[in-house]
Design a protein around this motif. Structure first.
Motif, short mmCIF file in Angstrom:
data_model
loop_
_atom_site.label_atom_id
_atom_site.label_comp_id
_atom_site.label_asym_id
_atom_site.label_seq_id
_atom_site.Cartn_x
_atom_site.Cartn_y
_atom_site.Cartn_z
N VAL A 29 30.92 4.67 25.28
CA VAL A 29 29.65 5.39 25.91
C VAL A 29 28.51 4.99 25.00
O VAL A 29 28.44 5.11 23.88
CB VAL A 29 29.85 6.91 25.85
CG1 VAL A 29 28.64 7.50 26.38
CG2 VAL A 29 31.09 7.32 26.76
N GLN A 30 27.49 4.51 25.74
CA GLN A 30 26.49 3.91 25.07
C GLN A 30 24.98 4.82 25.43
O GLN A 30 24.97 5.41 26.29
CB GLN A 30 26.16 2.47 25.36
CG GLN A 30 27.29 1.75 25.10
CD GLN A 30 27.48 1.60 23.63
OE1 GLN A 30 26.64 1.44 22.74
NE2 GLN A 30 28.86 1.65 22.94
N ILE A 34 25.20 7.28 32.00
CA ILE A 34 25.51 8.43 32.85
C ILE A 34 27.20 8.69 32.74
O ILE A 34 27.80 7.75 32.98
CB ILE A 34 25.03 8.30 34.36
CG1 ILE A 34 23.52 8.14 34.28
CG2 ILE A 34 25.41 9.49 35.08
CD1 ILE A 34 23.05 7.88 35.59
N VAL A 35 27.62 9.88 32.16
CA VAL A 35 28.95 10.00 32.07
C VAL A 35 29.38 11.19 32.95
O VAL A 35 28.63 12.39 32.98
CB VAL A 35 29.22 10.25 30.69
CG1 VAL A 35 30.71 10.54 30.22
CG2 VAL A 35 28.82 9.08 29.67
N LEU A 48 30.47 15.22 22.90
CA LEU A 48 30.71 13.73 22.25
C LEU A 48 30.11 12.94 23.15
O LEU A 48 29.04 12.01 22.59
CB LEU A 48 31.80 13.61 22.11
CG LEU A 48 32.16 12.07 21.50
CD1 LEU A 48 31.74 11.77 20.35
CD2 LEU A 48 33.72 11.70 21.81
N PHE A 49 30.01 13.14 24.44
CA PHE A 49 29.43 12.08 25.36
C PHE A 49 27.82 12.38 25.14
O PHE A 49 27.00 11.35 25.04
CB PHE A 49 29.81 12.15 26.82
CG PHE A 49 31.07 11.87 26.97
CD1 PHE A 49 31.86 10.89 26.18
CD2 PHE A 49 31.84 12.65 28.04
CE1 PHE A 49 33.19 10.64 26.57
CE2 PHE A 49 32.99 12.22 28.42
CZ PHE A 49 33.87 11.27 27.76
N LYS A 58 22.59 10.80 30.79
CA LYS A 58 22.99 12.16 31.37
C LYS A 58 24.54 12.33 31.14
O LYS A 58 25.34 11.44 31.35
CB LYS A 58 22.48 12.22 32.65
CG LYS A 58 22.62 13.46 33.47
CD LYS A 58 21.52 14.37 33.14
CE LYS A 58 21.60 15.77 33.82
NZ LYS A 58 20.99 16.72 32.97
N VAL A 59 25.03 13.74 31.23
CA VAL A 59 26.32 13.77 31.16
C VAL A 59 26.56 14.98 32.17
O VAL A 59 25.84 16.04 32.07
CB VAL A 59 26.82 14.45 29.83
CG1 VAL A 59 28.62 14.87 29.75
CG2 VAL A 59 26.72 13.39 28.83
#
Length: 82
Positions: A29-30, A34-35, A48-49, A58-59
């Motif tokens: 994840v950078q 978007i996760v 964490l994200f 955005k998570v």
């Protein structure tokens, strides 16, 4: 504290048995990503994200359990990207 699933995190700051997954998530994840966190549970990976994606990312965390959802919802208040 009533949720036993939260105890490892509260005691050690990590989720026991998931060190490899945590390191992998940090690597993949950078900033600006978007996760989706499906089955977010108490939000270990969601937070964490959120830290990894930063303000430009955005998570989206999804948790079907109402009791657990209430925990992650309170945590998400600290992260505008969640």
């Amino acid at each position: 504290l009533r949720e036993s699933m939260s105890m490892p995190y509260l005691l050690t700051g990590e989720i026991w048995g998931e060190q490899g997954e945590t390191e992998f998530a940090k690597y993949v994840v950078q900033p600006g990503d978007i996760v989706l966190d499906i089955g977010a549970n108490v939000g270990w990976y969601s937070t964490l994200f959120a830290e990894r994606v930063g303000k430009s990312g955005k998570v989206f965390g999804f948790e079907p359990s109402p009791n657990t959802y209430s925990l992650i919802r309170r945590t998400a208040e600290r992260y505008p990207q969640m």
